[in-house]
Design a protein around this motif. Structure first.
Motif, PDB file in Angstrom:
ATOM      1  N   SER A 299      -6.652  -2.832  -3.428  1.00  0.00           N
ATOM      2  CA  SER A 299      -5.378  -2.489  -4.180  1.00  0.00           C
ATOM      3  C   SER A 299      -5.216  -2.690  -5.574  1.00  0.00           C
ATOM      4  N   GLU A 300      -5.746  -3.819  -5.888  1.00  0.00           N
ATOM      5  CA  GLU A 300      -5.891  -4.281  -7.362  1.00  0.00           C
ATOM      6  C   GLU A 300      -6.547  -3.092  -8.417  1.00  0.00           C
ATOM      7  N   ASP A 301      -7.800  -2.560  -7.698  1.00  0.00           N
ATOM      8  CA  ASP A 301      -8.204  -1.577  -8.414  1.00  0.00           C
ATOM      9  C   ASP A 301      -7.301  -0.398  -8.553  1.00  0.00           C
TER      10      ASP A 301
ATOM     11  N   GLU B 129       0.895  -1.289   0.043  1.00  0.00           N
ATOM     12  CA  GLU B 129       0.079   0.024   0.088  1.00  0.00           C
ATOM     13  C   GLU B 129       1.007   1.337   0.035  1.00  0.00           C
ATOM     14  N   ASP B 130       1.952   1.227   0.809  1.00  0.00           N
ATOM     15  CA  ASP B 130       2.749   2.471   0.876  1.00  0.00           C
ATOM     16  C   ASP B 130       3.447   2.569  -0.465  1.00  0.00           C
ATOM     17  N   ARG B 131       3.916   1.541  -1.368  1.00  0.00           N
ATOM     18  CA  ARG B 131       4.557   1.602  -2.304  1.00  0.00           C
ATOM     19  C   ARG B 131       3.726   2.260  -3.534  1.00  0.00           C
ATOM     20  N   LEU B 132       2.398   1.396  -3.217  1.00  0.00           N
ATOM     21  CA  LEU B 132       1.486   2.033  -4.301  1.00  0.00           C
ATOM     22  C   LEU B 132       1.057   3.537  -4.266  1.00  0.00           C
TER      23      LEU B 132
ATOM     24  N   ALA C  44       1.841   9.281  -6.119  1.00  0.00           N
ATOM     25  CA  ALA C  44       2.344  10.568  -5.755  1.00  0.00           C
ATOM     26  C   ALA C  44       3.172  10.960  -7.083  1.00  0.00           C
ATOM     27  N   ARG C  45       4.068  10.075  -7.560  1.00  0.00           N
ATOM     28  CA  ARG C  45       5.034  10.379  -8.426  1.00  0.00           C
ATOM     29  C   ARG C  45       4.141  10.420  -9.785  1.00  0.00           C
TER      30      ARG C  45
END
Lengths: 163, 163, 163
Positions: free
Chosen positions: C2-4, A3-6, A11-12
């Motif tokens: 997260s998949e979405d 989740e953090d990576r996502l 943001a990028r």
């Protein structure tokens, strides 16, 4: 973890999209102004946005619309005119952006074209509900007056146009 | 599964960011050099980077800084000058990049502007701890000499400037 | 969940990549045509793509290849020539794209350079198995003829070139 990576990816990605949106607004100015689309040009600015050119100070999108409709500008279009707005250098910080570029005003003259003006362009934009809009665009002709080179440098540094 | 997808997204995003960084460095050259910001221009190059122009070969960022400070260049700024660096075509591979574009040197002359030079620009950059820096920029004037067209084609192909 | 989110990120990233690919194709035209790379220029178009210039209508990539190889074009290269294709405004929708920009044809003339043409450029591209390819590029000189300003405005709006 994922989740953090996502969230970091989102943001990028959002920053790249903001830069794209700012570049796209800037890239539409020349085609719209040479196309005589007064509403389209005016809509690039916030309603209270400013276009500060050497000789004229256009305060508000309505003044910018009138400039495009003016006999002087319509005359340039009939004569043959290209406002070439150079590749931008863009700095986005949150809901504000500063961009800088050159512009060339190229006009037809006796079967050839001449560069009538080469200008330093400093743009301030802000994020609005209607997308990125120009708050202040400051143009100074590159004719040796010291403020024009200073404007270019401030633009690259992401600083405001004025001292 | 999702981890793999996320990793793929991160890699694609990183490439777009690299291309953006290279384009941004290139887009800052014109404003900085016409702005007379010698340190800013020099900082675009790696310390041992090269700026190889037709008549002059500047080896090292310190020579590039001196060029901006030279009476000749300062004279162009006082006369009125726009180094318009065209939209780049960029190829990033790992920690190296090749880019190509045109540039126009537009100078003020008796109230109008003339295009003094139209030039083929080939850029090699590398990723450093301080970001993407120019390793070699090779400029050749487009005046019929065969090396200038060849330089443009090699740039689009992502090949080095020299044979 | 997260998949979405990840799927949404992938879609946004794919759009940025499409825009990058279109911009990159457009940015390669000038260097390739001034470099005399007839195959490279032709490969920017779909095999049945069209290059519709004021005086000439090139139907098919093979005609475009011949244009680059023509004595007229080779003469421009020997004289010294820069086809500067301005920053693009790009609209991607699915497998189709519309882009608009200015172009300047700058040629050497007695030791200086003159702008021979300033032109409105409208591009239609489509996604193919070989990447984004030009379907129709429509160029109209900015000399006061009404179709050129109209072409610029239609390009910004993502509309086709023709009425």
């Amino acid at each position: 973890m994922s989740e953090d990576r996502l969230a970091a990816v989102e943001a990028r990605l959002a920053l790249l999209e903001d830069e794209r949106d700012v570049a796209r607004a800037m890239a539409s100015y020349g085609p719209l102004v040479d196309g005589g689309d007064a509403d389209g040009v005016a809509a690039l600015w916030a309603p209270d946005g400013v276009y500060d050119i050497d000789e004229i100070f256009l305060a508000g999108a309505e003044r910018i619309r009138e400039m495009v409709r003016s006999p002087a500008h319509q005359g340039w279009i009939r004569q043959g005119c290209a406002h070439v707005v150079g590749p931008p250098h863009i700095t986005v910080e949150g809901d504000a952006a500063v961009a800088v570029c050159h512009s060339l005003m190229v006009v037809r003259d006796e079967g050839r074209y001449v560069v009538r003006r080469a200008t330093a362009n400093h743009w301030r934009l802000r994020r609005t509900e209607a997308g990125w809009k120009v708050v202040t665009r400051t143009n100074r002709i590159l004719d040796g007056r010291p403020e024009s080179p200073a404007l270019l440098v401030r633009g690259v540094r992401g600083e405001p146009a004025g001292p």
